[in-house]
Design a protein around this motif. Structure first.
Motif, PDB file in Angstrom:
ATOM      1  N   MET A  85       0.827  -1.204   0.000  1.00 35.45           N
ATOM      2  CA  MET A  85       0.000   0.000   0.000  1.00 35.45           C
ATOM      3  C   MET A  85       0.864   1.258   0.000  1.00 35.45           C
ATOM      4  SD  MET A  85      -2.947  -0.979  -0.445  1.00 35.45           S
ATOM      5  CE  MET A  85      -3.854   0.547  -0.301  1.00 35.45           C
ATOM      6  N   CYS A  86       2.060   1.175   0.642  1.00 34.07           N
ATOM      7  CA  CYS A  86       2.944   2.334   0.628  1.00 34.07           C
ATOM      8  C   CYS A  86       3.362   2.672  -0.797  1.00 34.07           C
ATOM      9  CB  CYS A  86       4.204   2.069   1.460  1.00 34.07           C
ATOM     10  SG  CYS A  86       3.884   2.133   3.207  1.00 34.07           S
ATOM     11  N   VAL A  87       3.474   1.644  -1.636  1.00 33.59           N
ATOM     12  CA  VAL A  87       3.820   1.891  -3.040  1.00 33.59           C
ATOM     13  C   VAL A  87       2.570   2.316  -3.815  1.00 33.59           C
ATOM     14  CG1 VAL A  87       4.618   0.791  -5.161  1.00 33.59           C
ATOM     15  CG2 VAL A  87       5.725   0.265  -2.988  1.00 33.59           C
ATOM     16  N   ALA A  88       1.487   1.546  -3.643  1.00 33.64           N
ATOM     17  CA  ALA A  88       0.336   1.708  -4.531  1.00 33.64           C
ATOM     18  C   ALA A  88      -0.505   2.926  -4.190  1.00 33.64           C
ATOM     19  CB  ALA A  88      -0.525   0.446  -4.493  1.00 33.64           C
ATOM     20  N   ALA A  89      -0.675   3.220  -2.892  1.00 33.89           N
ATOM     21  CA  ALA A  89      -1.614   4.288  -2.535  1.00 33.89           C
ATOM     22  C   ALA A  89      -1.196   5.647  -3.084  1.00 33.89           C
ATOM     23  CB  ALA A  89      -1.800   4.334  -1.022  1.00 33.89           C
ATOM     24  N   PRO A  90       0.041   6.117  -2.817  1.00 31.33           N
ATOM     25  CA  PRO A  90       0.370   7.443  -3.367  1.00 31.33           C
ATOM     26  C   PRO A  90       0.427   7.459  -4.886  1.00 31.33           C
ATOM     27  CG  PRO A  90       2.255   6.501  -2.183  1.00 31.33           C
ATOM     28  CD  PRO A  90       1.120   5.570  -1.977  1.00 31.33           C
ATOM     29  N   ILE A  91       1.074   6.455  -5.480  1.00 34.61           N
ATOM     30  CA  ILE A  91       1.209   6.477  -6.944  1.00 34.61           C
ATOM     31  C   ILE A  91      -0.167   6.359  -7.595  1.00 34.61           C
ATOM     32  CG2 ILE A  91       2.159   5.254  -8.928  1.00 34.61           C
ATOM     33  CD1 ILE A  91       4.563   4.580  -7.356  1.00 34.61           C
ATOM     34  N   GLY A  92      -0.972   5.423  -7.087  1.00 34.94           N
ATOM     35  CA  GLY A  92      -2.289   5.225  -7.689  1.00 34.94           C
ATOM     36  C   GLY A  92      -3.176   6.444  -7.528  1.00 34.94           C
ATOM     37  N   LEU A  93      -3.201   7.002  -6.332  1.00 35.31           N
ATOM     38  CA  LEU A  93      -4.097   8.138  -6.077  1.00 35.31           C
ATOM     39  C   LEU A  93      -3.665   9.366  -6.879  1.00 35.31           C
ATOM     40  CD1 LEU A  93      -6.491   9.181  -4.544  1.00 35.31           C
ATOM     41  CD2 LEU A  93      -5.012   9.742  -2.637  1.00 35.31           C
ATOM     42  N   LEU A  94      -2.352   9.660  -6.853  1.00 33.64           N
ATOM     43  CA  LEU A  94      -1.878  10.845  -7.584  1.00 33.64           C
ATOM     44  C   LEU A  94      -2.090  10.672  -9.085  1.00 33.64           C
ATOM     45  CD1 LEU A  94       1.323  11.759  -5.573  1.00 33.64           C
ATOM     46  CD2 LEU A  94      -0.677  13.184  -5.906  1.00 33.64           C
ATOM     47  N   SER A  95      -1.881   9.454  -9.583  1.00 32.37           N
ATOM     48  CA  SER A  95      -2.131   9.219 -11.009  1.00 32.37           C
ATOM     49  C   SER A  95      -3.584   9.496 -11.331  1.00 32.37           C
ATOM     50  CB  SER A  95      -1.810   7.772 -11.401  1.00 32.37           C
ATOM     51  OG  SER A  95      -0.509   7.447 -11.052  1.00 32.37           O
ATOM     52  N   ALA A  96      -4.474   8.992 -10.480  1.00 32.96           N
ATOM     53  CA  ALA A  96      -5.904   9.185 -10.730  1.00 32.96           C
ATOM     54  C   ALA A  96      -6.237  10.675 -10.715  1.00 32.96           C
ATOM     55  CB  ALA A  96      -6.714   8.443  -9.679  1.00 32.96           C
ATOM     56  N   ILE A  97      -5.689  11.399  -9.740  1.00 30.91           N
ATOM     57  CA  ILE A  97      -5.961  12.838  -9.663  1.00 30.91           C
ATOM     58  C   ILE A  97      -5.484  13.522 -10.936  1.00 30.91           C
ATOM     59  CG2 ILE A  97      -5.283  14.974  -8.512  1.00 30.91           C
ATOM     60  CD1 ILE A  97      -5.210  13.404  -5.911  1.00 30.91           C
ATOM     61  N   TYR A  98      -4.276  13.179 -11.353  1.00 30.61           N
ATOM     62  CA  TYR A  98      -3.759  13.837 -12.543  1.00 30.61           C
ATOM     63  C   TYR A  98      -4.629  13.521 -13.755  1.00 30.61           C
ATOM     64  CZ  TYR A  98      -0.674  15.672 -16.059  1.00 30.61           C
ATOM     65  OH  TYR A  98      -0.184  16.408 -17.110  1.00 30.61           O
ATOM     66  N   LEU A  99      -4.996  12.253 -13.876  1.00 28.77           N
ATOM     67  CA  LEU A  99      -5.764  11.850 -15.059  1.00 28.77           C
ATOM     68  C   LEU A  99      -7.137  12.512 -15.084  1.00 28.77           C
ATOM     69  CD1 LEU A  99      -4.921   8.078 -15.505  1.00 28.77           C
ATOM     70  CD2 LEU A  99      -4.192  10.011 -16.868  1.00 28.77           C
ATOM     71  N   VAL A 100      -7.774  12.635 -13.926  1.00 26.27           N
ATOM     72  CA  VAL A 100      -9.116  13.217 -13.916  1.00 26.27           C
ATOM     73  C   VAL A 100      -9.052  14.727 -14.035  1.00 26.27           C
ATOM     74  CG1 VAL A 100     -11.229  13.493 -12.591  1.00 26.27           C
ATOM     75  CG2 VAL A 100     -10.022  11.331 -12.525  1.00 26.27           C
TER      76      VAL A 100
END
Lengths: 437, 280, 461
Positions: free
Chosen positions: C244-259
């Motif tokens: 989760m330490c890897v996935a949460a920031p990368i996944g969330l920030l990617s989603a924010i950027y994409l949206v």
């Protein structure tokens, strides 16, 4: 602050605008920083994807070539078929490994010590003898002659030729000795050693020898398993989606089913494996390691995906279509069967294909029902012991030989190709039949 | 995004004096907004055609016209809300106090702090009433202390005529208020930033008649301090609240003038037809 | 005659029933189709249902029960000379040999007269059974056609009856989802209860030691094995946490950027690329973790002077994190997208920058949904098997050091059940108890997460 009569200090427009002006630089920097974080995370994610693919492709490519040697082999008639019967059964009983060894020894007459001879013979794969046997049995007239046959070399030689093992490594740390390297060099200089496309990899079953191992058995196993999975999960999934979306009364039972499906979709796959082990193997007594059971377990696992996708497809058909059919006097079932389901079918198929793609890559539940056995033969039907592509990847990744690791990567590449094809098909279906209502 | 029309200030000023030649009020206040030849495109579709309109300071200007005529689009150009829409292009000039708001030098943040907007549907943030009003001052750093912010929030709510109703429940979520209260909360939220102009995009279309009447009264009070531009599909509302009215039709500005003139004595036939209800 | 031939005959009869029913309906109506209540086909379907359903049900029932029934009969008929002093296990071996003998396959024991007789008897039994089945099934099918045809009458509401039958069938299909859940719970519970008969639940849940290797001889040290699941849970949590330490920031920030930021074209390219990560089979990640990531991390650690296990939790966790990135990003993407545009407009209209709008309005509004999707991601990490089987260790260490090797619940399930197993040993049963534990944890996480996400969706619908 609740004192309504307190005089309020009003802030006028110019003070406010001055404050805004002051804050602008800092805020724009924060904005750029935040935007950079977003780009950076996408960059990291995509970079990881590239690293993953690069690792797999670069370690898989060598597996598609194999090293073989043109050996001049004498087939002595007096040993193989003394009576001259020409009967393949008689020929098949001959000691073919001996003739391969003899052919090797004759290339290096100076090698005399037993240990060295053993090493020399070790350059050739055990598969060479099988190939020679088949060759002789298919053409008995070869007995008594000397033939030139291209036979596979051992995986260590193969690795050396591909540069995976180099002479820089201390001799004790590598699987091929200095002497062997020298022999291989000589053979190469003689023009006998060839490197070519590794057909074995695509046509053979599993083997203890990497150079003889192939994935055809696993491909067959995967195909049999997927047939069962599709045959079970698609009709049942569509039927329950149609019921839940079109017919189900709004009551407690429907709610329970609904919650149930959503939760099932998130149950770890290994739990489905435990279910399969307890119910299909221990209780129902179905055969272990069989595509039948594997397919059933994967069907249970895929079912929620298919149901959810099919329901989404049914939901996207506008109610006006149903109303139009009902308005013409069609019964509810007719409206659904003649109008709604055909319109939703592409969406349902897309969901099924995506579910299938997931099932094709699934490994854990199959380990539970014994599809990890070492199986050389190709499965001929649904109840033969079999293995599947992802399990083959797992088995070979665990092997100590580098050549198996290489084949594991190559299998991964093949599996990914299948997955890309399936997903591509899903995308095409979606594009082709996409409708905007 | 912006194509600058090369015009000297003198030309613009002379054009201003020409448009302002029809006297509205005795003192003929200096215009806040001056727009010249504004074209707006959504992708390939042109939504506005060469709009030339002046908005007088301290007063209510109403933009009327049938739906789809481009009046909301025009309103959203005035604080660059259209920037957030993909594929929207604007050419022409929109000057706020003599400064082109589509100039590269203009920071859109600063612009929007000066030109507030209230939307058709009340859209309070899912935060407390207090936090809703304090949002703008906080991000802009307008206040320097908690008590100053408290005062500003109270002041803004008072101005929006909401203080009496919510004074004892500032901690409750803004989404829990009634529709009319929510809209006044949104007005309070806009006021708190101390803008000079407030744009209102059909602010009453989602409200019942009583709530509408309150907002209209509010506009009457606010126009003393703010320049207000309101888009409305209701001619009665335009007649009640505005001093000047602009009539849009099919992306063109057909006529602009004092509200009384537009409704009693329009120059253009199309305006006449719309006012009398032949279309729209 | 074999099962498949019988199947084909029954199918043919069902078809025949359809045509007979249709013909009879038309005949009854005297050729005036309008006088029928339903279209003639429905009368055909009705007869086909009468014919097919009971007959096929019978066939299915027999296929399911055949081996049990025949074996019971066979065991009862075996001469005492063969079965003398046999326990059930060796009896089942004997039966197996008889099956092989009957099928003409080589057996593991010497063939004697009694065995050969038993094999013949077995073949006889099966033959008789199949014949009896054929007679009964055909009788039922033909009877069904007759009954169905008798019912046909122009006023018969055939369509309503057929549709009700279809409705029932669809209902049964949708019940299957519940049956799967019940099946999972029952099978896990049943075996776990047997396990808890040998090891107390308290020791299982709170024991600090896990070493299921039961000794060969009863008098050996540690012959009972230790079944404390706590180290496994700790290992699972450690690896999931790293993931989760890897996935949460990368996944969330990617989603924010994409949206929020990405132009439509960039989004159209990047989103599918990220989803490729989700489509890669987990065994491939396991391969990557074991053969690339773990050695890499160990080398980096060694060069920094740290001692890193070659099966470090860090390697397995980090790769699992990569696997979960698309999961987090696509769920967060949905959640952020669901925040109404009017919220953003309200914030922009007040002069907020994009990042201020995101951090102060969009994310707080989306928070419940994001928490829900993170929980789903955690549940996914806990249940993930192949990555940890291939890249994590086997030894149960109770440690929080990510550089050491830990083991997880799923790894132990696989280790205990792969290979030769005795069905009744505590070792095998322990796997089911672990499975039950895993199921309960993930179920609880999913239920909570889905509840949060659904409530969040309702808020904006």
């Amino acid at each position: 602050m609740n004192d309504q009569n307190a005089p309020t200090r009003s802030i006028d427009n110019s003070t406010a605008m001055a404050a805004v002006q002051r804050s602008l630089g800092k805020r724009n920097r924060a904005e750029r920083r935040f935007r950079f974080f977003g780009i950076a995370s996408i960059g990291i994610a995509l970079a990881l994807l590239m690293v993953l693919f690069w690792t797999i492709i670069s370690s898989a490519l060598p597996a598609f070539t194999e090293t073989s040697i043109d050996l001049e082999i004498t087939l002595p008639a007096d040993e193989i078929d003394p009576q001259g019967s020409g009967d393949p059964a008689v020929i098949g009983d001959a000691n073919f490994p001996k003739y391969i060894k003899r052919a090797m020894y004759s290339l290096f007459p100076e090698v005399t010590k037993r240990r060295d001879k053993k090493q020399l013979a070790g350059l050739i794969s055990p598969g060479a003898a099988f190939k020679l046997r088949e060759h002789a049995m298919s053409d008995p007239s070869l007995v008594g002659t000397t033939i030139v046959l291209r036979v596979p070399m051992s995986d260590d030689v193969d690795q050396f030729k591909k540069g995976q093992i180099t002479a820089d490594i201390p001799e004790s740390d590598r699987r091929i000795s200095d002497k062997q390297i020298a022999w291989v060099q000589t053979l190469t200089d003689m023009g006998l050693v060839h490197q070519g496309f590794n057909k074995t990899f695509f046509t053979a079953g599993d083997s203890r020898e990497p150079e003889l191992a192939g994935i055809w058995g696993a491909i067959m196993g995967s195909i049999f398993t997927m047939i069962i999975t599709l045959a079970l999960s698609f009709p049942i999934g569509v039927a329950s989606a149609v019921y839940l979306e079109e017919f189900a009364p709004k009551n407690r039972l429907s709610d329970i089913i609904e919650v149930n499906i959503n939760n099932l979709a998130a149950v770890p796959s290994i739990v489905f494996g435990l279910l399969g082990l307890a119910v299909f193997l221990n209780f129902a007594g179905l055969p272990r390691s069989a595509p039948l059971v594997g397919g059933m377990v994967l069907a249970l696992m895929t079912l929620p995906t298919v149901i959810i996708a099919s329901r989404a497809a049914l939901k996207s058909v506008p109610p006006s279509i149903r109303e139009a059919a009902l308005g013409l006097g069609a019964s509810k079932a007719q409206a659904v069967a003649h109008h709604v389901v055909p319109l939703a079918l592409p969406g349902m198929l897309t969901g099924a294909i995506i579910g299938m793609a997931r099932a094709l890559g699934e490994t854990a539940p199959l380990l539970m029902i014994g599809m990890v056995a070492f199986i050389v033969d190709f499965p001929g039907n649904f109840t033969d012991p079999a293995t599947v592509l992802p399990v083959q990847i797992y088995l070979w990744a665990d092997a100590p030989e580098r050549a198996f690791i290489e084949r594991s990567s190559a299998t991964t590449l093949v599996l990914l190709c299948f997955l890309i094809m399936m997903n591509g098909l899903a995308v095409i279906l979606r594009k082709r039949f996409e409708r905007r209502w | 995004m912006t194509q600058m029309n090369v015009k000297t200030d003198d030309e613009i000023l002379s054009e201003n004096s020409m448009t302002a030649s029809s006297p509205v009020t005795q003192e003929a206040p200096r215009p806040t907004f001056v727009t010249r030849g504004v074209d707006v495109f959504y992708g390939d579709k042109q939504a506005l055609f060469g709009i030339d309109l002046d908005v007088q300071a301290s007063g209510v200007t109403a933009l009327i016209g049938p739906s789809g005529c481009g009046k909301s689009t025009f309103l959203r150009c005035m604080n660059r809300m259209n920037d957030t829409i993909d594929g929207c292009r604007i050419s022409g000039q929109i000057l706020l106090d003599g400064e082109d708001i589509y100039d590269d030098q203009v920071d859109v943040v600063h612009l929007r702090a000066r030109v507030g907007i209230v939307f058709q549907k009340p859209n309070p943030f899912p935060k407390s009433i207090y936090d809703n009003v304090a949002y703008g001052p906080r991000i802009h750093g307008i206040t320097s202390s908690k008590s100053e912010l408290d005062d500003l929030v109270k002041h803004s709510l008072e101005k929006a005529g909401l203080w009496g109703e919510v004074a004892d429940r500032l901690d409750e979520p803004g989404t829990g208020l009634s529709g009319g209260q929510q809209q006044r909360l949104c007005i309070a939220r806009a006021i708190a930033v101390q803008p000079t102009v407030i744009l209102m995009d059909e602010p009453c279309s989602a409200l019942d008649p009583i709530a509408t009447a309150r907002i209209e009264d509010l506009m009457g009070e606010l126009r003393e301090q703010f320049t207000i531009v309101i888009v409305t599909h209701s001619m009665q509302q335009a007649a009640r609240v505005s001093q000047r009215t602009a009539f849009f039709h099919l992306g063109e500005l057909v006529e602009v003038g004092a509200t009384a003139d537009i409704f009693s004595n329009p120059v253009e036939q199309r305006t006449q037809d719309y006012i009398t209800g032949r279309f729209g | 005659m074999s099962h498949s031939v019988l199947f084909l005959i029954l199918a043919a009869l069902t078809f025949a029933g359809f045509f007979m029913g249709r013909k009879r309906a038309v005949a009854q109506a005297g050729g005036v189709i309008r006088s029928l209540h339903s279209r003639p086909n429905y009368y055909g379907y009705l007869v086909a249902l009468w014919c097919g359903i009971p007959a096929f049900a019978l066939l299915l029932l027999w296929v399911g029960l055949e081996s049990n029934v025949v074996d019971t009969l066979l065991a009862a008929s075996l001469p005492d000379s063969l079965t003398a002093g046999m326990d059930p296990a060796s009896l089942s071996l004997l039966l197996n040999d008889i099956h092989n003998l009957a099928a003409g396959v080589a057996t593991s024991r010497d063939i004697n007269e009694a065995m050969a007789g038993a094999a013949d008897h077995y073949n006889d039994l099966r033959e008789t059974g199949l014949l009896a089945l054929a007679v009964v099934a055909l009788g039922v099918a033909i009877g069904g056609i007759l009954v169905g045809s008798k019912l046909i009458h122009p006023d018969l509401r055939a369509r309503a009856k057929v549709e009700r039958a279809i409705n029932r069938a669809l209902f049964i299909c949708s019940l299957l989802a519940i049956m799967i859940t019940v099946g999972i719970v029952m099978s896990l519970l049943f075996e776990s209860i047997r396990f808890f008969g040998k090891v107390s639940p308290f020791d299982f849940l709170f024991g600090l030691e896990w070493s299921p290797q039961t000794a060969l001889r009863a008098d050996q040290v540690g012959s009972s094995g230790a079944f404390g699941a706590l180290p496994l849970l700790a290992g699972t949590m450690l690896i999931s946490f790293i993931a989760m330490c890897v996935a949460a920031p990368i996944g969330l920030l990617s989603a924010i950027y994409l949206v929020e930021y990405a132009p439509r074209k960039v989004r159209a390219v990047v989103k599918p690329l990220l989803e490729i990560l989700a489509g890669i089979p987990t065994v491939v990640y396991g391969f990557f973790a074991a053969l690339t990531a773990a050695p890499f991390i160990r080398d980096v650690g060694t060069s920094l002077g740290l001692s890193v296990s070659s099966e470090s939790a860090l390697a397995a966790g980090a790769v699992m994190g990569i696997m979960i990135i698309p999961f987090v990003s696509s769920l967060s993407d949905d959640v952020i997208n669901a925040v109404p545009q009017s919220m953003r407009d309200g914030s922009y209209g007040l002069g907020a920058t994009q990042s201020e709008t995101i951090l102060r309005v969009v994310l707080p509004a989306a928070l419940p949904g994001i928490v829900g999707s993170m929980l789903l991601a955690v549940s996914r990490a806990i249940g993930e098997t192949m990555i940890v089987v291939m890249a994590a260790g086997l030894a149960a260490n109770l440690t929080a050091n990510p550089l050491e090797a830990v083991t997880t619940v799923t790894v132990q399930i696989v280790t205990l059940l792969v290979g030769d197993q005795e069905f009744d040993s505590a070792k095998t049963l322990a796997a089911f108890a672990l499975g039950l534990l895993l199921f309960c944890i993930t179920l609880a996480l999913n239920v909570v997460a889905l509840m949060i996400v659904n409530r969040y969706r309702e808020q904006y619908e």
